[in-house]
Design a protein around this motif. Structure first.
Motif: not given
Length: 290
Positions: A142-165
């Motif tokens: 929906x309107x919620x954006x999050x991030x999944x890391x390489x181990x499957x953990x759900x992380x809050x979305x945040x601005x990341x450096x260009x290499x990871x954006x």
């Protein structure tokens, strides 16, 4: 001749006693050798006393050392200033008063920190070494954006450096709570599909440059889309994504580049050596050999 007696009987020669061999100790002449341990024990006692003394001195000296700086290392995603704020209040305090466990827990509470190590140096520096989680995809619900890391953990979305954006966007992901923590993890089956697909995309020649969104739909209906077209490329949930992406690349070069981006509604890549495409607007389908 007077006084001279000649006797041809040699008689018995005087007995000779054996002389002791050179270098041998005559135990009757000298006392027993001193045991070696009588010399080792005093040396060991002196060493122990010295070590204890150094420990006491170091302990006393540490109490007189104050924290003069916080140095953070190992971070690429998180700002150093942000991490230093977690150690607020330590500057100027006695180094001995810094609780390693408490400080480690502060950093472990940050979602993007996998683990942290604390080292107190005698020059008054508290060194924090962090290991960050590695973002893999961006999850949209929906309107919620999050991030999944390489181990499957759900992380809050945040601005990341260009290499990871530039992260692949994923929808339809199921999640679950991790018992005993404040974190969530991706559903194991969904995550296994997603991870294999991401690895195949990274190893591909062209697909990694085109694919933007992945939808984990149904039992075997996972599909992806390409920027600039509504076409759904179905790859399923049953693996073999390297081969499916190769078929996608061939289809893109032979068909899409000639007919345009909006020529097909769906393209099914799940079948062996065949691609089934449904044309947009007319509902007709055709089978194409890659």
């Amino acid at each position: 001749m007077k006084g001279f007696v000649y006797d041809d009987d040699p008689g018995t020669l005087p007995e000779k006693h054996d002389e002791p061999a050179a270098g041998l100790n005559d135990m009757t002449d000298s006392g027993p050798a001193e045991p070696r341990w009588r010399f080792i024990v005093p040396v060991l006692l002196v060493l122990v006393v010295m070590l204890v003394g150094l420990g006491i001195y170091a302990r006393h000296w540490q109490k007189s050392v104050w924290v003069r700086d916080i140095i953070v290392s190992g971070n690429r995603l998180l700002d150093t200033g942000e991490l230093r704020e977690k150690a607020t209040g330590l500057l100027g305090r006695d180094l001995d008063d810094v609780d390693d466990a408490v400080l480690t827990k502060r950093y472990a509470e940050l979602p993007y920190i996998r683990r942290a190590g604390i080292t107190k140096e005698m020059n008054g520096i508290v060194r924090v070494t962090v290991e960050e989680r590695v973002p893999m995809v961006k999850v949209v619900n929906g309107d919620k954006v999050q991030v999944i890391d390489t181990e499957g953990y759900i992380l809050p979305y945040r601005d990341l450096p260009p290499s990871s954006s530039r992260l692949l966007q994923v929808t339809g992901m199921k999640t679950r709570h991790v018992k005993g923590t404040h974190l969530k993890k991706a559903d194991e089956k969904h995550f296994a599909v997603l991870k294999e697909m991401v690895e195949a995309l990274r190893a591909s020649e062209y697909a990694r440059l085109l694919v933007r969104d992945v939808c984990l739909e149904g039992e075997n209906g996972a599909y992806f889309s390409v920027a600039g077209t509504p076409t759904s490329f179905i790859v399923g949930n049953d693996g073999d994504y390297k081969e499916k992406l190769k078929k996608f690349e061939i289809f893109w070069q032979k068909v899409v580049e000639k007919m345009g981006l909006d020529g097909y509604e769906k393209v099914d890549l799940r079948f062996d050596k065949r691609v089934f495409a449904v044309e947009s607007g007319r509902g007709s389908s055709q089978r194409i050999s890659p």
